[in-house]
Design a protein around this motif. Structure first.
Motif, PDB file in Angstrom:
ATOM      1  N   GLY A  25       0.818  -1.197   0.000  1.00 30.39           N
ATOM      2  CA  GLY A  25       0.000   0.000   0.000  1.00 30.39           C
ATOM      3  C   GLY A  25       0.858   1.256   0.000  1.00 30.39           C
ATOM      4  N   ALA A  26       0.304   2.358  -0.520  1.00 30.06           N
ATOM      5  CA  ALA A  26       1.044   3.619  -0.607  1.00 30.06           C
ATOM      6  C   ALA A  26       1.311   4.183   0.791  1.00 30.06           C
ATOM      7  N   GLY A  27       2.127   5.226   0.813  1.00 32.99           N
ATOM      8  CA  GLY A  27       2.450   5.902   2.062  1.00 32.99           C
ATOM      9  C   GLY A  27       3.836   5.553   2.563  1.00 32.99           C
ATOM     10  N   ALA A  37      -0.283  -2.859   4.288  1.00 35.35           N
ATOM     11  CA  ALA A  37       0.933  -2.216   4.794  1.00 35.35           C
ATOM     12  C   ALA A  37       2.130  -3.112   4.493  1.00 35.35           C
ATOM     13  N   GLY A  38       3.164  -2.547   3.912  1.00 35.50           N
ATOM     14  CA  GLY A  38       4.333  -3.330   3.518  1.00 35.50           C
ATOM     15  C   GLY A  38       5.258  -3.633   4.679  1.00 35.50           C
ATOM     16  N   THR A  57       5.162  -2.189  14.244  1.00 32.08           N
ATOM     17  CA  THR A  57       3.700  -2.278  14.206  1.00 32.08           C
ATOM     18  C   THR A  57       3.271  -2.742  12.828  1.00 32.08           C
ATOM     19  N   PRO A  58       3.063  -4.039  12.633  1.00 32.17           N
ATOM     20  CA  PRO A  58       2.613  -4.538  11.323  1.00 32.17           C
ATOM     21  C   PRO A  58       1.163  -4.132  11.052  1.00 32.17           C
ATOM     22  N   ASP A  59       0.825  -4.082   9.780  1.00 33.91           N
ATOM     23  CA  ASP A  59      -0.555  -3.846   9.336  1.00 33.91           C
ATOM     24  C   ASP A  59      -1.112  -2.501   9.807  1.00 33.91           C
ATOM     25  N   ASP A  60      -0.225  -1.521   9.948  1.00 36.12           N
ATOM     26  CA  ASP A  60      -0.672  -0.196  10.378  1.00 36.12           C
ATOM     27  C   ASP A  60      -1.050   0.625   9.156  1.00 36.12           C
TER      28      ASP A  60
END
Length: 290
Positions: A220-222, A250-251, A274-277
């Protein structure tokens, strides 16, 4: 003799040595080798403390306001000092050089149009013997002549229109390391397009030597890089933290600490905290895992 020692300390202080600045402050405080001058002594103690000289902090309780610069739109950066001058960026998009002795402006350089959020300077400057480096809210890193404020070079670090530099540049050898961020997360858009990165630039010319994307491929972007790097010369590594993704998934480099081989820009290792943030200002509840 004391007068000769004061001259040596002054020369070293002008080159940015905080311990020499502290010693010179003590001479002005006691009148040894120089005319006794409490105001000058306090200004020097303040400069030494700002330069990292811990032993100068014991004077903090005795400090009184020496000067104030009013009329600024705002300042979020931490001033950097060198040779009796403080350098700082402001919300109006200007860089200023301020005389530490009396607070007078030595020079001011307008770096952006200075209108609204895209005209600000957010990060803290990096100061060397002849340059002042700082980023701005238009995604550029600027190199200024330390003596005059003239722009030596200016490089846009990402073509995305909402790129913004919060990361303060760090110098190692002749390389600048800086993180790249974006305020795209503050917009109610359905598809985010900015992808963060860490870049290494030639300090003399601004030419890009390497770039390490923090979000790529199917991530995902960001993953903006809001923080500033810390350098480990012994290991040849630069450490820097990353932010959250703006959209799923989230990468693996989001919300992580990265260890980068600064000579090449290669990722040595990463540790995700923090995974999947996934979070933006307009994300649906629960607004990310943290």
């Amino acid at each position: 003799d004391d007068a000769e020692a004061a001259r040596w300390y002054q020369a070293a202080a002008d080159r940015g040595f905080a311990r020499a600045t502290r010693n010179l402050a003590r001479m002005y405080e006691t009148g040894r080798g120089v005319p006794q001058d409490d105001a000058r002594a306090l200004a020097l103690y303040r400069e030494a403390a700002a330069g990292g000289e811990a032993s100068a902090h014991y004077k903090v309780g005795q400090l009184t306001e020496a000067w104030r610069v009013d009329g600024l739109a705002g300042v979020t950066s931490t001033p950097a000092t060198w040779g009796g001058t403080a350098y700082v960026g402001t919300w109006s998009g200007a860089a200023r050089a301020i005389n530490l002795a009396d607070g007078s402006t030595l020079w001011e350089r307008q770096l952006t149009p200075g209108t609204g959020p895209t005209g600000m300077v957010d990060d803290s400057p990096l100061v060397t013997a002849d340059r002042v480096y700082l980023g701005d809210a238009q995604g550029r890193l600027q190199a200024l002549d330390r003596a005059t404020g003239a722009v030596v070079w200016s490089e846009r670090l990402d073509p995305h229109p909402l790129t913004r530099i919060f990361s303060s540049p760090v110098l190692v050898d002749d390389l600048l390391v800086v993180g790249v961020a974006s305020v795209e997360l503050a917009l109610p858009v359905s598809d985010f397009t900015f992808r963060g990165s860490v870049v290494g630039l030639d300090a003399a010319t601004g030419a890009e030597r390497w770039r390490l994307p923090t979000s790529s491929g199917t991530d995902g972007a960001g993953v903006s890089v809001w923080s500033s790097a810390a350098v480990d010369r012994e290991r040849g590594l630069a450490y820097i933290g990353t932010g959250q993704a703006y959209e799923a998934p989230a990468g693996p480099l989001s919300d992580s600490l990265l260890a980068i081989r600064y000579a090449t820009g290669e990722l040595a290792w990463s540790r995700q905290f923090t995974p999947d943030d996934v979070y933006t200002f307009f994300s649906p509840p629960p607004l990310g895992p943290d």
